[in-house]
Design a protein around this motif. Structure first.
Motif, short mmCIF file in Angstrom:
data_model
loop_
_atom_site.label_atom_id
_atom_site.label_comp_id
_atom_site.label_asym_id
_atom_site.label_seq_id
_atom_site.Cartn_x
_atom_site.Cartn_y
_atom_site.Cartn_z
N PRO A 199 0.62 -5.97 0.53
CA PRO A 199 -0.12 -5.25 -0.52
C PRO A 199 0.78 -4.52 -1.50
O PRO A 199 0.42 -4.38 -2.67
CB PRO A 199 -0.99 -4.27 0.27
N LEU A 200 1.94 -4.05 -1.06
CA LEU A 200 2.84 -3.35 -1.97
C LEU A 200 3.24 -4.24 -3.14
O LEU A 200 3.42 -3.77 -4.26
CB LEU A 200 4.10 -2.92 -1.22
N ALA A 201 3.43 -5.54 -2.87
CA ALA A 201 3.75 -6.46 -3.95
C ALA A 201 2.49 -6.91 -4.67
O ALA A 201 2.48 -7.09 -5.89
CB ALA A 201 4.48 -7.67 -3.39
N ALA A 202 1.41 -7.05 -3.90
CA ALA A 202 0.19 -7.62 -4.46
C ALA A 202 -0.41 -6.73 -5.53
O ALA A 202 -0.90 -7.20 -6.55
CB ALA A 202 -0.82 -7.87 -3.34
N CYS A 203 -0.35 -5.42 -5.31
CA CYS A 203 -0.99 -4.50 -6.24
C CYS A 203 -0.40 -4.60 -7.64
O CYS A 203 -1.07 -4.35 -8.63
CB CYS A 203 -0.84 -3.06 -5.74
N ALA A 204 0.86 -4.94 -7.73
CA ALA A 204 1.49 -5.03 -9.05
C ALA A 204 1.10 -6.30 -9.77
O ALA A 204 1.17 -6.37 -11.00
CB ALA A 204 3.01 -4.97 -8.89
N THR A 205 0.72 -7.33 -9.03
CA THR A 205 0.50 -8.63 -9.66
C THR A 205 -0.93 -8.80 -10.15
O THR A 205 -1.21 -9.72 -10.91
CB THR A 205 0.80 -9.76 -8.67
N VAL A 206 -1.83 -7.92 -9.69
CA VAL A 206 -3.23 -8.08 -10.11
C VAL A 206 -3.41 -7.70 -11.58
O VAL A 206 -4.14 -8.36 -12.32
CB VAL A 206 -4.15 -7.26 -9.19
N GLY A 207 -2.72 -6.64 -11.98
CA GLY A 207 -2.78 -6.26 -13.39
C GLY A 207 -4.03 -5.49 -13.75
O GLY A 207 -4.57 -5.62 -14.84
N LEU A 250 -0.69 4.95 -4.25
CA LEU A 250 -1.04 5.62 -3.00
C LEU A 250 -0.30 4.97 -1.83
O LEU A 250 0.27 5.66 -0.98
CB LEU A 250 -2.56 5.54 -2.78
N LEU A 251 -0.30 3.63 -1.81
CA LEU A 251 0.33 2.91 -0.70
C LEU A 251 1.83 3.21 -0.64
O LEU A 251 2.37 3.53 0.43
CB LEU A 251 0.13 1.40 -0.87
N SER A 252 2.50 3.11 -1.79
CA SER A 252 3.95 3.29 -1.77
C SER A 252 4.31 4.73 -1.42
O SER A 252 5.24 4.98 -0.66
CB SER A 252 4.55 2.90 -3.12
N TRP A 253 3.53 5.71 -1.96
CA TRP A 253 3.80 7.10 -1.59
C TRP A 253 3.64 7.29 -0.10
O TRP A 253 4.45 7.95 0.56
CB TRP A 253 2.83 8.03 -2.35
N CYS A 254 2.54 6.74 0.39
CA CYS A 254 2.22 6.89 1.81
C CYS A 254 3.35 6.34 2.68
O CYS A 254 3.88 7.04 3.55
CB CYS A 254 0.93 6.13 2.07
N HIS A 255 3.75 5.09 2.40
CA HIS A 255 4.82 4.47 3.19
C HIS A 255 6.10 5.29 3.08
O HIS A 255 6.78 5.54 4.08
CB HIS A 255 5.09 3.04 2.67
N CYS A 256 6.41 5.69 1.87
CA CYS A 256 7.67 6.38 1.63
C CYS A 256 7.70 7.72 2.38
O CYS A 256 8.67 8.03 3.07
CB CYS A 256 7.82 6.60 0.12
N VAL A 257 6.61 8.46 2.26
CA VAL A 257 6.56 9.79 2.90
C VAL A 257 6.68 9.63 4.42
O VAL A 257 7.42 10.38 5.07
CB VAL A 257 5.25 10.51 2.51
N VAL A 258 5.96 8.67 4.96
CA VAL A 258 5.99 8.50 6.42
C VAL A 258 7.40 8.17 6.89
O VAL A 258 7.90 8.74 7.86
CB VAL A 258 4.99 7.41 6.84
#
Lengths: 587, 587
Positions: free
Chosen positions: A118-126, A136-144
């Motif tokens: 999903p981290l890659a997918a979210c950018a490709t939907v446009g 939200l996903l990237s922040w979440c992953h990064c913080v954890v």
């Protein structure tokens, strides 16, 4: 006796006790339990858009690299964890006695790519919502991840900070994503650039956009994996050796030195009676320090040893098949070609890791041999075995050198008639006699040449091990090399499916509202195609002038890209050709 | 403690005491003192005839091979003696501390070829007195060698019969010569065949006859050395290992078995308390016997591993330069080419010996690994480490196999559109998703492929080590391989100097008294040239018919041998060309 089992315990007593297990506040179990459902729902939500989107084509390369690096470095950390890291800590060999955990690890090979997709997918939907989700996903992953590492910076595996260090590239990638998604979101909220693109994307011809994203994906996947996987291997090699030898060096005691002197590994003035060992202790420490330097030097050299790839792909785009392959090849997809294309990036990663290991072993041996045979004897003033052999065998070496020089001089001045137009053999009788008489000496020269042949071929193969575009076998049998075989088929697929000129053409089709002339290339990915095309800004002229200019362009393009010729004819003559799909493959 | 230095003495006590030195009736010193002056005088007597004589061209190949085999096997025995044999007996390492004897050995490298040269020279002069001298010399050498070996069949070096066995090829060659020279002498006394030849030989154009003898010499030298040198190495490998391990097996005692059980090398039912060791003793003997079988098998395999050479020389004669070399080469002699031609036979010999050593090591390791990991566990019913790993890692292997099968099936049925005219890629979206998800598993497949790449390239290089016509390096850098470099230059010299068609022409020139048409080829050496020429028996016709037929022959010959074209033009146009020398080199 000179051997005592207590020495073993003595040796291992130098190492500090292991670090206790640490439980982070956000345990991995909790993390995956929470994030996996979110990933699954994101999959479901973006399924209709994935992975086909022309938008990904317009994002800069390094962004996609970041995305793939996250997932790939994760996967590789898992792989390496499976294969290496858990071996010393779990007590028994995990590959020999599979527990339930092992089955889960095999499943993890499929789970992690899906988890981070999903981290890659979210950018490709446009779409704005997808950008928000990506934030939200990237922040979440990064913080954890950061939280986990702050909680537990040390781990008992291999080296106390190994786990933290191996997470550095992952956390870096996640941070890049955490900054990039907000930027995308803000741009989509304020700017209007995306609007026109989105309108273009609505009809979305499936073959076209997937073509673009495929090239990008394969490119980013390759670069990402090639960057992080050897990095992890190099890190593992570094932390498995250097801290250990530093500990050994610091904890070196006189008892161990006595043992080493008795083994004959360390020179001593009175080896029989161990008395005051101050001097020998410093010698041992110096030796260990030299080993450490050699190890680090060879590791640095390994990182530079993988040379840049040759431009085979560009040569094939321009139709020069025989420059790349030894025989003529038909560049069209086949079952084997597709399978090889699928596994090419993985093979590159695996070969880079294996190659790093092999090179590290070989370079380390070479450096250590050089240090202990040349540098240290020169420093201490004692003569090593190498110097002794060279010194005492000088008549032998002299004989060989003199024989080689004599042959060269005789060949030049006696056996070669320096004719003004051409060189001619002369004095044949003397030539045969000298050849006969020098036969035994030449055999000795041949033994040296044979040793050199062995060394140079082994070194060449080790250095070029991670380069798939070079076969390690001879001309006739080069496709028996699995790496080169995969590379050849990968090239076939890539050339037949992603010719840069075709990609430029697709871009032109997608931007019909722009003014005449080729558009400014947004991404470096398409620049190559435009360079191949050599287009000029067409001035507004009569219909006839326009048509003739178009024909000139066509001729010029075909001249520069002869591999396109076949497609054109086929596309025109073949009644079954599907014009809508615009496939550039050659029959 | 489990280790005890006494075990070493226990182990070496199994070997019998060394054999005392033996003084033969005809000591080597006496032999050389007597024969060296005879050799020198023979040199002086035949100097004006040596080595240039067209007669040698007419002698059968195997005779010249015999001659060169004598000298070459002698030389190699000396070489090997220097390098290997004396090391264990002289106590200290001879290469590290040269005594006067070592300098003499270096001189011997030049002395032995000169010492045995008269044996070959007497045959090439073509005179009755020289045949008689050859008879006497060969008988003398043969009798002395046989006498020496009958006197002292055993020697303390390596193995008691090693010295005798290593003399077998030499004595065989000398016996052939002892029978051949009398036959030559009788033929020259009774027959008249030689008379015409001798008359032909009187004008003796120097370039021509040396040309012929050169080809013959290089050929016989190559075959002789390639036959005997690896034979000596194989013999050395055989007698250095097999008798030793047989002695160890016969002298194996229970004390040693206890030691091996404690080391964990031999399985035992009660390793802790050594009691009745009958079963373990038989196991150890079985293991040693298996090792012996492996060793002999690998040695046999090595002997067959050097494959026959490709017909590069014939291809070059016919002008197909690009089939042999990667780039176009100019086939004319140069300094480097002459030096490489001189050392080519020596290089072949040295590479054959080194290659045999390398192959023996590699094959022995492979055989032993196969035996101890597969055969012996299957025999005894116990499971080896290999079986355990395969058994316990089956989920891992299954995952890899399933992934590879899935990719192949999917590529065939899903991603490849079976178009009637051409195959086309389809379902790209699924292709990218599968490629992404299977990436980590493909990395593991890639690791296996990488290991295979390493193994196959190492095996290929080891097997082809002794073949100089194959470069062990890649296409672009193949001349950095010293063996291949020497081979390329050797080919250049050989092609430019000894084209078979030119040799046939020389033969025709030398036999002007024979009736029209090409003569029956006496030696197999010239058959090649006649085959290239495809001549027909010319019927007696008019002058014009004859001339036109001659032109047809010329055209046909040039068509079959395009490499001769350049010579012809040059010979006609170049005013400096020396017609009398008939040099076939190309400008």
């Amino acid at each position: 006796t000179w051997y005592n089992p207590n020495y073993f315990s003595l040796f291992f007593s130098m190492f500090p006790s292991t670090i206790p297990e640490c439980d982070p506040t956000v345990s991995p179990r909790l993390y995956h339990t929470c994030m996996a459902p979110i990933s699954v729902s994101t999959h479901a939500g973006t399924a209709s858009h994935l992975p086909c989107s022309g938008h990904a084509q317009l994002a800069p390369k390094w962004f996609c690299m970041g995305v793939s690096m996250v997932s790939l470095s994760w996967q590789l950390a898992v792989l390496l964890g499976n294969l290496f890291i858990l071996v010393p800590t779990e007590g028994s060999c995990p590959v020999c006695s599979p527990s339930h955990a092992e089955y889960w690890k095999i499943l993890a090979l499929l789970y992690y790519p899906a988890f981070y997709y999903p981290l890659a997918a979210c950018a490709t939907v446009g779409h704005r919502a997808s950008y928000l989700l990506g934030c939200l996903l990237s922040w979440c992953h990064c913080v954890v991840h950061v939280w986990q590492k702050v909680d537990c910076p040390q781990s008992p595996k291999i080296y106390r900070y190994y786990s933290t260090l191996s997470y550095v590239p992952i956390i870096f990638c996640l941070m890049v994503l955490s900054l990039w998604y907000p930027a995308l979101l803000i741009r989509s909220l304020t700017g209007k650039e995306e609007t026109s693109n989105k309108e273009v994307m609505k009809p979305r011809p499936p073959a076209l956009c997937s073509q673009g994203s495929a090239t990008l994906k394969s490119l980013s996947q390759r670069n990402g994996s090639r960057g992080t996987a050897p990095l992890q291997v190099a890190l593992l090699l570094l932390v498995a050796f250097v801290p250990t030898i530093q500990i050994v060096r610091a904890g070196m005691t006189k008892d161990v030195v006595v043992l080493l002197v008795q083994f004959g590994l360390v020179p001593s003035e009175n080896p029989g009676m161990p008395g005051d060992m101050e001097k020998e202790l410093s010698t041992v420490k110096h030796y260990l320090w030299s080993l450490e330097v050699c190890y680090v030097c060879s590791l640095v050299l390994c990182s530079f040893a993988s040379l840049p790839r040759r431009s085979n792909l560009k040569a094939l785009y321009q139709g020069a098949v025989l420059d790349v392959f030894y025989k003529a090849h038909i560049l069209r997809p086949s079952r084997q070609a597709i399978v090889c294309w699928m596994s090419f990036a993985s093979f590159q990663t695996a070969f880079a890791c294996l190659g790093l290991l092999i090179q590290q072993v070989i370079f380390f041996i070479c450096f250590a041999a050089f240090t202990f045979l040349v540098v240290i004897p020169l420093q201490s003033g004692t003569s090593s075995y190498l110097f002794k052999i060279v010194q005492n065998m000088w008549p032998f070496w002299l004989t060989l050198v003199v024989a080689v020089i004599v042959q060269n001089v005789a060949a030049h001045y006696q056996f070669l008639e320096q004719h003004p137009l051409r060189k001619e053999l002369t004095n044949r009788r003397a030539l045969y006699i000298i050849t006969y008489l020098l036969f035994p000496i030449n055999v000795l020269v041949g033994v040296l040449a044979g040793v050199w042949r062995m060394v140079i071929s082994a070194l060449y193969n080790a250095i070029h091990f991670c380069q798939l575009d070079i076969s390690l076998l001879n001309r006739g049998v080069e496709t028996f090399d699995p790496g080169y075989h995969a590379y050849c088929h990968y090239l076939k697929t890539e050339v037949s499916q992603s010719h840069p000129l075709m990609r430029v053409f697709c871009l032109l089709l997608l931007q019909p509202t722009k003014p005449q002339g080729p558009p400014e290339p947004r991404t470096g990915d398409l620049e190559e195609g435009l360079q191949l095309m050599h287009t000029k800004k067409a001035p507004s002229g009569g219909g006839r002038l326009k048509r003739s200019r178009a024909r000139w362009w066509l001729a010029y393009t075909l001249l520069n890209n002869p591999s396109l010729m076949a497609c054109r004819k086929t596309a025109l003559c073949d009644p079954t050709a599907n014009g809508a799909q615009l496939s550039p493959s050659k029959p």
